[in-house]
Design an enzyme around this catalytic site. Structure first.
Site, PDB file in Angstrom:
ATOM      1  N   TYR A 145       0.945  -1.358   0.122  1.00  0.00           N
ATOM      2  CA  TYR A 145       0.118   0.115  -0.227  1.00  0.00           C
ATOM      3  C   TYR A 145       0.919   1.146  -0.101  1.00  0.00           C
ATOM      4  CZ  TYR A 145      -3.360   3.481   1.791  1.00  0.00           C
ATOM      5  OH  TYR A 145      -4.058   4.725   1.746  1.00  0.00           O
ATOM      6  N   ASP A 240       9.316   2.489  -0.896  1.00  0.00           N
ATOM      7  CA  ASP A 240       8.355   3.140   0.072  1.00  0.00           C
ATOM      8  C   ASP A 240       8.747   2.690   1.333  1.00  0.00           C
ATOM      9  OD1 ASP A 240       4.709   3.480  -0.184  1.00  0.00           O
ATOM     10  OD2 ASP A 240       6.338   4.002   1.295  1.00  0.00           O
ATOM     11  N   LYS A 268       5.312   9.265   8.176  1.00  0.00           N
ATOM     12  CA  LYS A 268       5.073   8.675   9.952  1.00  0.00           C
ATOM     13  C   LYS A 268       6.053   9.248  10.684  1.00  0.00           C
ATOM     14  CE  LYS A 268       2.365   4.762   7.779  1.00  0.00           C
ATOM     15  NZ  LYS A 268       1.128   4.783   8.461  1.00  0.00           N
TER      16      LYS A 268
HETATM   17  P1  KE4 Z   1      -0.414   8.489   4.414  1.00  0.00           P
HETATM   18  O1  KE4 Z   1      -0.914   9.227   2.967  1.00  0.00           O
HETATM   19  O2  KE4 Z   1      -1.634   7.658   5.123  1.00  0.00           O
HETATM   20  O3  KE4 Z   1       0.352   9.286   5.097  1.00  0.00           O
HETATM   21  O4  KE4 Z   1       0.433   7.282   3.758  1.00  0.00           O
HETATM   22  C1  KE4 Z   1       0.160   6.270   3.025  1.00  0.00           C
HETATM   23  C2  KE4 Z   1       0.968   4.989   3.258  1.00  0.00           C
HETATM   24  C3  KE4 Z   1       2.305   4.936   2.300  1.00  0.00           C
HETATM   25  N1  KE4 Z   1       2.996   3.894   1.980  1.00  0.00           N
HETATM   26  C4  KE4 Z   1       3.153   2.968   3.112  1.00  0.00           C
HETATM   27  C5  KE4 Z   1       3.949   1.868   3.183  1.00  0.00           C
HETATM   28  C6  KE4 Z   1       1.890   3.089   4.375  1.00  0.00           C
HETATM   29  O5  KE4 Z   1       1.988   2.390   5.258  1.00  0.00           O
HETATM   30  C7  KE4 Z   1       1.063   4.115   4.197  1.00  0.00           C
HETATM   31  C8  KE4 Z   1       0.110   4.352   5.308  1.00  0.00           C
HETATM   32  N2  KE4 Z   1      -0.068   3.352   6.077  1.00  0.00           N
HETATM   33  C9  KE4 Z   1      -1.600   3.092   6.578  1.00  0.00           C
HETATM   34  C10 KE4 Z   1      -1.521   2.008   7.541  1.00  0.00           C
HETATM   35  N3  KE4 Z   1      -0.851   0.635   7.332  1.00  0.00           N
HETATM   36  C11 KE4 Z   1      -1.967   4.422   7.212  1.00  0.00           C
HETATM   37  C12 KE4 Z   1      -3.410   4.467   8.070  1.00  0.00           C
HETATM   38  C13 KE4 Z   1      -4.429   4.435   7.422  1.00  0.00           C
HETATM   39  O6  KE4 Z   1      -4.578   4.456   6.279  1.00  0.00           O
HETATM   40  O7  KE4 Z   1      -5.149   5.430   8.158  1.00  0.00           O
END
Ligand code: KE4
Length: 428
Positions: A145, A240, A268
Protein backbone atom coordinates in the site's frame (compact mmCIF):
# COMPACT_ATOMS: atom_id res chain seq x y z
CA UNK A 1 -15.33 -6.16 30.89
CA UNK A 2 -14.98 -2.73 29.39
CA UNK A 3 -17.77 -0.65 27.96
CA UNK A 4 -17.64 1.98 25.28
CA UNK A 5 -20.85 3.94 25.80
CA UNK A 6 -19.29 7.37 25.23
CA UNK A 7 -17.49 6.12 22.13
CA UNK A 8 -20.83 4.83 20.87
CA UNK A 9 -22.47 8.25 21.36
CA UNK A 10 -19.58 10.01 19.64
CA UNK A 11 -19.70 7.49 16.78
CA UNK A 12 -23.42 8.08 16.16
CA UNK A 13 -22.79 11.84 16.02
CA UNK A 14 -19.70 11.47 13.81
CA UNK A 15 -21.54 9.31 11.25
CA UNK A 16 -23.93 12.18 10.54
CA UNK A 17 -21.16 14.41 9.26
CA UNK A 18 -18.27 12.12 8.30
CA UNK A 19 -18.64 9.07 6.00
CA UNK A 20 -18.49 6.02 8.25
CA UNK A 21 -17.73 8.38 11.15
CA UNK A 22 -14.01 8.18 10.42
CA UNK A 23 -11.51 10.24 8.48
CA UNK A 24 -9.62 7.11 7.43
CA UNK A 25 -11.16 3.64 6.87
CA UNK A 26 -8.31 1.90 8.73
CA UNK A 27 -9.86 3.36 11.91
CA UNK A 28 -13.30 1.85 11.29
CA UNK A 29 -12.70 -1.45 13.15
CA UNK A 30 -14.41 -3.03 10.13
CA UNK A 31 -12.80 -6.43 10.39
CA UNK A 32 -13.16 -6.86 14.16
CA UNK A 33 -16.93 -6.39 14.11
CA UNK A 34 -17.18 -3.58 16.62
CA UNK A 35 -17.66 0.16 16.34
CA UNK A 36 -14.53 2.30 16.48
CA UNK A 37 -13.21 3.49 19.81
CA UNK A 38 -12.78 7.25 20.18
CA UNK A 39 -9.47 8.04 21.84
CA UNK A 40 -9.08 11.14 24.00
CA UNK A 41 -5.45 11.34 25.15
CA UNK A 42 -2.18 9.47 25.25
CA UNK A 43 0.95 9.39 27.40
CA UNK A 44 4.00 7.24 26.75
CA UNK A 45 2.99 3.72 25.81
CA UNK A 46 -0.63 4.33 26.87
CA UNK A 47 -3.71 5.71 25.18
CA UNK A 48 -7.02 6.50 26.88
CA UNK A 49 -10.47 6.42 25.29
CA UNK A 50 -13.56 8.60 25.73
CA UNK A 51 -14.89 6.19 28.38
CA UNK A 52 -11.69 6.49 30.41
CA UNK A 53 -10.40 3.02 29.49
CA UNK A 54 -6.59 2.86 29.26
CA UNK A 55 -4.63 0.63 26.86
CA UNK A 56 -1.05 -0.27 26.10
CA UNK A 57 -0.90 1.04 22.53
CA UNK A 58 0.76 -0.94 19.68
CA UNK A 59 -0.85 1.13 16.90
CA UNK A 60 0.90 4.40 17.85
CA UNK A 61 -1.09 6.42 15.29
CA UNK A 62 -0.20 3.73 12.67
CA UNK A 63 3.53 4.06 13.24
CA UNK A 64 4.58 7.72 13.75
CA UNK A 65 4.75 7.71 17.58
CA UNK A 66 8.02 5.79 17.94
CA UNK A 67 8.72 7.82 21.12
CA UNK A 68 5.24 7.12 22.51
CA UNK A 69 2.43 9.61 23.08
CA UNK A 70 3.07 13.23 24.18
CA UNK A 71 6.85 12.89 24.54
CA UNK A 72 7.85 15.85 26.78
CA UNK A 73 10.61 17.06 24.42
CA UNK A 74 8.28 16.99 21.42
CA UNK A 75 5.46 18.75 23.28
CA UNK A 76 7.79 21.43 24.67
CA UNK A 77 9.29 22.08 21.24
CA UNK A 78 5.83 22.38 19.69
CA UNK A 79 4.66 24.77 22.40
CA UNK A 80 7.57 27.15 21.96
CA UNK A 81 7.39 26.86 18.16
CA UNK A 82 3.65 27.63 18.07
CA UNK A 83 4.23 30.87 19.99
CA UNK A 84 6.36 32.08 17.06
CA UNK A 85 3.55 31.40 14.57
CA UNK A 86 2.47 28.20 12.84
CA UNK A 87 3.75 28.85 9.30
CA UNK A 88 4.56 31.53 6.75
CA UNK A 89 4.36 30.06 3.25
CA UNK A 90 8.04 30.86 2.87
CA UNK A 91 11.11 28.68 3.39
CA UNK A 92 12.24 28.35 7.00
CA UNK A 93 15.59 27.18 8.40
CA UNK A 94 13.83 24.29 10.16
CA UNK A 95 12.96 22.63 6.86
CA UNK A 96 16.59 22.65 5.77
CA UNK A 97 17.59 21.15 9.12
CA UNK A 98 15.13 18.25 8.73
CA UNK A 99 16.10 17.76 5.09
CA UNK A 100 19.77 17.59 6.06
CA UNK A 101 19.14 14.99 8.78
CA UNK A 102 17.17 12.87 6.29
CA UNK A 103 19.77 13.22 3.51
CA UNK A 104 22.62 12.35 5.91
CA UNK A 105 20.75 9.29 7.24
CA UNK A 106 19.20 7.70 4.13
CA UNK A 107 21.73 6.31 1.60
CA UNK A 108 19.55 6.88 -1.50
CA UNK A 109 18.68 10.48 -0.64
CA UNK A 110 20.90 13.32 -1.88
CA UNK A 111 18.00 15.76 -2.07
CA UNK A 112 14.51 15.56 -0.55
CA UNK A 113 11.23 17.42 -0.79
CA UNK A 114 8.86 17.55 2.17
CA UNK A 115 5.12 17.05 1.64
CA UNK A 116 2.13 16.38 3.93
CA UNK A 117 1.52 12.63 3.66
CA UNK A 118 2.87 9.35 2.40
CA UNK A 119 0.31 9.41 -0.38
CA UNK A 120 1.66 12.71 -1.67
CA UNK A 121 5.21 11.35 -1.44
CA UNK A 122 4.39 8.24 -3.52
CA UNK A 123 2.33 10.19 -6.06
CA UNK A 124 5.09 12.75 -6.57
CA UNK A 125 7.89 10.16 -6.74
CA UNK A 126 6.06 8.32 -9.52
CA UNK A 127 5.53 11.52 -11.53
CA UNK A 128 9.23 12.29 -11.19
CA UNK A 129 10.24 8.75 -12.22
CA UNK A 130 8.07 8.94 -15.34
CA UNK A 131 9.57 12.30 -16.26
CA UNK A 132 13.12 11.07 -15.61
CA UNK A 133 12.74 7.92 -17.76
CA UNK A 134 10.23 9.18 -20.32
CA UNK A 135 8.36 5.90 -19.74
CA UNK A 136 4.85 5.26 -18.37
CA UNK A 137 4.48 1.77 -16.87
CA UNK A 138 4.78 1.41 -13.09
CA UNK A 139 5.04 -1.84 -11.16
CA UNK A 140 3.68 -2.40 -7.65
CA UNK A 141 3.21 -5.55 -5.56
CA UNK A 142 0.02 -7.27 -4.41
CA UNK A 143 -0.72 -6.35 -0.81
CA UNK A 144 1.62 -3.35 -0.73
CA UNK A 145 0.00 0.00 0.00
CA UNK A 146 1.40 3.37 -1.01
CA UNK A 147 -1.46 5.66 -0.04
CA UNK A 148 -4.61 6.33 -2.03
CA UNK A 149 -2.89 7.30 -5.29
CA UNK A 150 -5.20 6.38 -8.20
CA UNK A 151 -2.60 4.38 -10.10
CA UNK A 152 -1.54 2.49 -6.96
CA UNK A 153 -4.98 1.55 -5.56
CA UNK A 154 -4.70 -1.76 -7.37
CA UNK A 155 -4.50 -4.94 -5.31
CA UNK A 156 -3.54 -2.61 -2.46
CA UNK A 157 -3.06 -3.57 1.17
CA UNK A 158 -3.95 -1.92 4.49
CA UNK A 159 -7.51 -0.60 4.71
CA UNK A 160 -8.23 -1.51 1.08
CA UNK A 161 -7.47 -5.14 1.91
CA UNK A 162 -9.24 -5.02 5.29
CA UNK A 163 -12.42 -3.70 3.72
CA UNK A 164 -12.16 -6.05 0.74
CA UNK A 165 -11.63 -3.40 -1.95
CA UNK A 166 -8.01 -4.05 -2.98
CA UNK A 167 -8.76 -2.43 -6.35
CA UNK A 168 -10.88 0.64 -5.69
CA UNK A 169 -13.92 1.72 -7.71
CA UNK A 170 -13.43 5.21 -9.14
CA UNK A 171 -9.90 4.53 -10.36
CA UNK A 172 -10.16 5.26 -14.08
CA UNK A 173 -9.19 2.52 -16.50
CA UNK A 174 -6.73 5.00 -17.98
CA UNK A 175 -5.01 5.46 -14.62
CA UNK A 176 -4.88 1.70 -14.08
CA UNK A 177 -3.77 0.89 -17.63
CA UNK A 178 -0.10 1.66 -16.96
CA UNK A 179 0.05 -0.19 -13.65
CA UNK A 180 1.33 -3.76 -13.40
CA UNK A 181 1.26 -5.85 -10.24
CA UNK A 182 3.34 -8.83 -9.14
CA UNK A 183 3.20 -11.09 -6.08
CA UNK A 184 5.57 -9.88 -3.32
CA UNK A 185 8.68 -11.98 -2.68
CA UNK A 186 8.41 -13.62 -6.14
CA UNK A 187 11.47 -12.62 -8.17
CA UNK A 188 10.64 -14.96 -11.08
CA UNK A 189 7.30 -13.21 -11.62
CA UNK A 190 9.07 -9.85 -11.76
CA UNK A 191 11.71 -11.23 -14.16
CA UNK A 192 8.91 -12.47 -16.46
CA UNK A 193 7.25 -9.05 -16.37
CA UNK A 194 10.49 -7.31 -17.22
CA UNK A 195 11.28 -9.81 -20.00
CA UNK A 196 8.02 -8.74 -21.60
CA UNK A 197 7.99 -4.98 -21.12
CA UNK A 198 10.98 -3.98 -19.01
CA UNK A 199 12.03 -1.32 -21.54
CA UNK A 200 8.72 0.49 -20.89
CA UNK A 201 8.85 0.34 -17.06
CA UNK A 202 9.32 3.81 -15.58
CA UNK A 203 9.39 2.71 -11.96
CA UNK A 204 9.04 -0.17 -9.55
CA UNK A 205 7.64 0.94 -6.19
CA UNK A 206 7.98 -1.48 -3.29
CA UNK A 207 7.76 -1.59 0.49
CA UNK A 208 11.21 -3.03 1.36
CA UNK A 209 9.49 -4.63 4.33
CA UNK A 210 5.81 -5.02 3.47
CA UNK A 211 3.77 -3.62 6.35
CA UNK A 212 0.28 -3.40 4.85
CA UNK A 213 -0.64 -7.05 4.70
CA UNK A 214 0.75 -7.43 8.18
CA UNK A 215 4.56 -7.29 8.55
CA UNK A 216 6.04 -9.41 5.73
CA UNK A 217 9.86 -9.23 5.48
CA UNK A 218 11.60 -9.62 2.10
CA UNK A 219 12.98 -13.13 1.53
CA UNK A 220 16.75 -13.67 1.26
CA UNK A 221 18.10 -11.96 -1.88
CA UNK A 222 14.74 -10.61 -3.01
CA UNK A 223 15.49 -6.89 -2.73
CA UNK A 224 18.91 -7.41 -4.33
CA UNK A 225 17.16 -9.15 -7.24
CA UNK A 226 14.69 -6.30 -7.66
CA UNK A 227 17.59 -3.83 -7.59
CA UNK A 228 19.53 -5.72 -10.27
CA UNK A 229 16.50 -6.02 -12.56
CA UNK A 230 15.61 -2.32 -12.37
CA UNK A 231 19.26 -1.38 -12.97
CA UNK A 232 19.47 -3.67 -15.99
CA UNK A 233 16.35 -2.15 -17.61
CA UNK A 234 16.95 1.47 -16.57
CA UNK A 235 13.81 1.63 -14.43
CA UNK A 236 13.68 3.80 -11.30
CA UNK A 237 13.53 1.75 -8.09
CA UNK A 238 11.44 3.49 -5.43
CA UNK A 239 11.50 2.18 -1.84
CA UNK A 240 8.33 3.19 -0.07
CA UNK A 241 9.75 3.60 3.44
CA UNK A 242 6.82 5.60 4.78
CA UNK A 243 6.42 2.88 7.43
CA UNK A 244 9.98 1.49 7.67
CA UNK A 245 11.90 4.78 7.42
CA UNK A 246 13.56 5.59 10.78
CA UNK A 247 11.36 2.76 12.17
CA UNK A 248 13.36 -0.40 11.41
CA UNK A 249 16.72 1.42 11.46
CA UNK A 250 18.09 4.97 11.45
CA UNK A 251 18.55 4.92 7.67
CA UNK A 252 15.52 2.72 7.03
CA UNK A 253 15.22 -0.78 5.56
CA UNK A 254 17.69 0.14 2.80
CA UNK A 255 20.49 0.27 5.38
CA UNK A 256 19.26 -2.90 7.12
CA UNK A 257 19.25 -4.94 3.88
CA UNK A 258 22.12 -3.12 2.15
CA UNK A 259 20.12 -2.30 -1.00
CA UNK A 260 20.07 1.31 -2.22
CA UNK A 261 17.08 2.37 -4.38
CA UNK A 262 17.03 5.40 -6.72
CA UNK A 263 14.30 7.14 -4.73
CA UNK A 264 12.74 6.77 -1.27
CA UNK A 265 9.36 7.83 0.12
CA UNK A 266 9.12 8.70 3.82
CA UNK A 267 6.39 9.67 6.28
CA UNK A 268 5.02 8.74 9.73
CA UNK A 269 8.09 8.82 12.05
CA UNK A 270 9.67 11.85 10.29
CA UNK A 271 6.60 13.88 11.34
CA UNK A 272 6.66 12.65 14.93
CA UNK A 273 2.87 12.37 14.85
CA UNK A 274 2.18 15.52 12.80
CA UNK A 275 1.56 15.48 9.02
CA UNK A 276 4.87 15.10 7.20
CA UNK A 277 5.73 13.04 4.12
CA UNK A 278 8.85 13.24 1.98
CA UNK A 279 10.32 11.90 -1.25
CA UNK A 280 13.97 12.05 -2.15
CA UNK A 281 16.70 10.48 -4.23
CA UNK A 282 19.61 11.15 -6.53
CA UNK A 283 20.27 14.82 -7.19
CA UNK A 284 19.98 14.32 -10.96
CA UNK A 285 16.40 13.03 -10.50
CA UNK A 286 15.34 15.57 -7.87
CA UNK A 287 16.65 18.48 -9.97
CA UNK A 288 13.84 17.79 -12.45
CA UNK A 289 11.39 19.14 -9.86
CA UNK A 290 9.90 22.61 -10.19
CA UNK A 291 11.12 25.32 -9.77
CA UNK A 292 14.51 23.97 -10.98
CA UNK A 293 13.04 21.54 -13.49
CA UNK A 294 9.68 21.26 -15.16
CA UNK A 295 8.04 18.50 -13.09
CA UNK A 296 5.41 20.31 -11.07
CA UNK A 297 4.66 19.42 -7.43
CA UNK A 298 3.54 21.79 -4.67
CA UNK A 299 1.82 22.05 -1.27
CA UNK A 300 0.44 24.90 0.84
CA UNK A 301 1.61 23.40 4.11
CA UNK A 302 4.55 21.32 2.89
CA UNK A 303 7.41 21.64 5.39
CA UNK A 304 5.11 23.33 7.89
CA UNK A 305 7.22 24.57 10.84
CA UNK A 306 5.04 22.89 13.51
CA UNK A 307 5.04 19.50 11.77
CA UNK A 308 8.75 19.78 10.98
CA UNK A 309 9.45 20.63 14.63
CA UNK A 310 7.72 17.44 15.82
CA UNK A 311 9.66 15.41 13.25
CA UNK A 312 12.98 17.05 13.99
CA UNK A 313 12.61 16.54 17.75
CA UNK A 314 11.63 12.89 17.19
CA UNK A 315 14.65 12.18 14.98
CA UNK A 316 16.91 13.96 17.46
CA UNK A 317 15.83 11.49 20.16
CA UNK A 318 16.22 8.54 17.79
CA UNK A 319 19.78 9.56 16.88
CA UNK A 320 20.95 8.79 20.44
CA UNK A 321 23.24 5.72 20.57
CA UNK A 322 21.56 2.42 21.43
CA UNK A 323 17.97 3.49 20.76
CA UNK A 324 17.33 1.09 17.87
CA UNK A 325 19.07 -1.80 19.59
CA UNK A 326 16.83 -1.32 22.64
CA UNK A 327 13.69 -1.02 20.49
CA UNK A 328 14.57 -4.22 18.61
CA UNK A 329 15.35 -6.13 21.82
CA UNK A 330 12.08 -5.05 23.38
CA UNK A 331 10.10 -6.03 20.27
CA UNK A 332 11.90 -9.37 20.06
CA UNK A 333 10.91 -10.05 23.67
CA UNK A 334 7.27 -9.24 22.84
CA UNK A 335 7.15 -11.19 19.57
CA UNK A 336 8.80 -14.23 21.16
CA UNK A 337 6.49 -14.04 24.17
CA UNK A 338 3.39 -13.93 21.96
CA UNK A 339 4.65 -16.89 19.92
CA UNK A 340 5.34 -18.94 23.06
CA UNK A 341 1.91 -18.05 24.47
CA UNK A 342 0.20 -19.20 21.25
CA UNK A 343 2.22 -22.42 21.07
CA UNK A 344 1.50 -23.34 24.70
CA UNK A 345 -2.23 -22.85 23.98
CA UNK A 346 -1.97 -24.90 20.77
CA UNK A 347 -2.96 -21.96 18.55
CA UNK A 348 -1.06 -21.98 15.21
CA UNK A 349 0.52 -18.59 14.51
CA UNK A 350 3.35 -17.30 12.31
CA UNK A 351 5.24 -14.42 13.94
CA UNK A 352 7.23 -11.81 11.99
CA UNK A 353 9.37 -8.91 13.19
CA UNK A 354 11.73 -6.37 11.65
CA UNK A 355 13.15 -3.86 14.13
CA UNK A 356 10.19 -2.54 16.13
CA UNK A 357 7.42 -3.55 13.72
CA UNK A 358 5.81 -6.95 14.10
CA UNK A 359 2.79 -9.13 13.30
CA UNK A 360 1.24 -12.27 14.75
CA UNK A 361 -0.37 -14.02 11.76
CA UNK A 362 -3.13 -16.50 12.57
CA UNK A 363 -1.76 -18.93 10.02
CA UNK A 364 -0.42 -22.48 10.14
CA UNK A 365 2.00 -21.62 7.34
CA UNK A 366 4.66 -18.95 6.82
CA UNK A 367 3.35 -15.72 5.25
CA UNK A 368 5.50 -14.43 2.37
CA UNK A 369 2.90 -12.62 0.25
CA UNK A 370 -0.73 -11.51 -0.10
CA UNK A 371 -1.97 -15.02 -0.77
CA UNK A 372 -0.42 -16.19 2.48
CA UNK A 373 -1.77 -13.22 4.43
CA UNK A 374 -5.27 -13.62 2.95
CA UNK A 375 -5.34 -17.26 4.06
CA UNK A 376 -5.10 -16.23 7.72
CA UNK A 377 -7.90 -17.05 10.14
CA UNK A 378 -9.29 -13.50 10.44
CA UNK A 379 -12.15 -14.62 12.70
CA UNK A 380 -9.64 -15.95 15.20
CA UNK A 381 -7.65 -12.71 14.81
CA UNK A 382 -10.83 -10.69 15.60
CA UNK A 383 -11.37 -12.70 18.81
CA UNK A 384 -7.71 -12.22 19.74
CA UNK A 385 -8.08 -8.46 19.18
CA UNK A 386 -11.21 -8.27 21.38
CA UNK A 387 -9.70 -10.39 24.13
CA UNK A 388 -6.66 -8.13 24.33
CA UNK A 389 -8.79 -5.00 24.17
CA UNK A 390 -10.80 -6.09 27.21
CA UNK A 391 -7.50 -6.67 29.00
CA UNK A 392 -6.15 -3.19 28.22
CA UNK A 393 -3.99 -3.98 25.20
CA UNK A 394 -4.74 -2.18 21.90
CA UNK A 395 -3.32 -3.72 18.72
CA UNK A 396 -4.28 -2.74 15.15
CA UNK A 397 -7.91 -3.75 14.43
CA UNK A 398 -6.90 -5.79 11.37
CA UNK A 399 -4.78 -8.85 10.61
CA UNK A 400 -3.40 -6.89 7.64
CA UNK A 401 -1.67 -4.16 9.67
CA UNK A 402 1.68 -4.14 11.44
CA UNK A 403 2.14 -3.56 15.17
CA UNK A 404 4.68 -1.07 16.54
CA UNK A 405 6.69 -0.71 19.75
CA UNK A 406 7.86 2.66 21.07
CA UNK A 407 10.77 3.71 23.30
CA UNK A 408 8.10 4.24 26.00
CA UNK A 409 7.19 0.52 26.10
CA UNK A 410 9.10 -0.87 29.09
CA UNK A 411 9.55 -4.36 30.57
CA UNK A 412 6.29 -3.92 32.48
CA UNK A 413 4.22 -3.22 29.39
CA UNK A 414 5.73 -6.16 27.51
CA UNK A 415 5.16 -8.58 30.38
CA UNK A 416 1.58 -7.32 30.89
CA UNK A 417 0.89 -7.77 27.16
CA UNK A 418 2.25 -11.32 27.11
CA UNK A 419 0.24 -12.24 30.24
CA UNK A 420 -2.94 -10.89 28.59
CA UNK A 421 -2.15 -12.81 25.41
CA UNK A 422 -1.62 -16.05 27.35
CA UNK A 423 -5.16 -15.75 28.74
CA UNK A 424 -6.67 -14.86 25.36
CA UNK A 425 -4.89 -17.64 23.45
CA UNK A 426 -6.24 -20.13 26.00
CA UNK A 427 -9.77 -18.80 25.30
CA UNK A 428 -9.30 -19.22 21.54
P1 KE4 B 1 -0.47 8.44 4.30
O1 KE4 B 1 -0.97 9.10 3.02
O2 KE4 B 1 -1.58 7.66 5.01
O3 KE4 B 1 0.30 9.36 5.20
O4 KE4 B 1 0.62 7.34 3.86
C1 KE4 B 1 0.24 6.34 2.96
C2 KE4 B 1 1.20 5.17 3.09
C3 KE4 B 1 2.20 5.04 2.14
N1 KE4 B 1 3.09 4.01 2.20
C4 KE4 B 1 3.03 3.10 3.20
C5 KE4 B 1 4.03 1.98 3.22
C6 KE4 B 1 2.03 3.20 4.21
O5 KE4 B 1 1.99 2.26 5.20
C7 KE4 B 1 1.10 4.24 4.16
C8 KE4 B 1 -0.01 4.41 5.19
N2 KE4 B 1 -0.19 3.30 6.10
C9 KE4 B 1 -1.52 3.15 6.66
C10 KE4 B 1 -1.52 2.02 7.69
N3 KE4 B 1 -1.01 0.80 7.21
C11 KE4 B 1 -2.01 4.41 7.28
C12 KE4 B 1 -3.26 4.22 8.12
C13 KE4 B 1 -4.47 4.80 7.43
O6 KE4 B 1 -4.59 4.65 6.20
O7 KE4 B 1 -5.29 5.41 8.18
Amino acid sequence: MRNWERSQELFEEAKQYIPGGVNSPARAFGSVAMDPIFMERGRGAYVYDADGNGYIDYVLSWGPLILGHAHPDVVAALQSRARLGTGFGTPTELETELARVIADAVPSIEQVRLVNSGTEAAMSALRLARAYTGREIIVKFDGCYHGHVDSLLIKAGSGALTHGEPTSPGVSSAAAAQTRTCPYNDLEALKDLFAGEGEQVAAVIIEPVAGNMGCVPPREGYLQGVRELTERYGSVLIFDEVMTGFRVAWGGAQTLFGVTPDMTCLGKVIGGGLPVGAFGGKREIMQLLSPVGAVYQAGTLSGNPLAVTAGHETLASLSEPGVYEALSARTEQLSWGLLRAAESAGVPVYATRVGSMFTTFFSEHPVYDLAGASACNTDRFARFFMGLLHRGVYIAPSQFESGFVSTAHGEGEIEQTIAAAEEVFREL
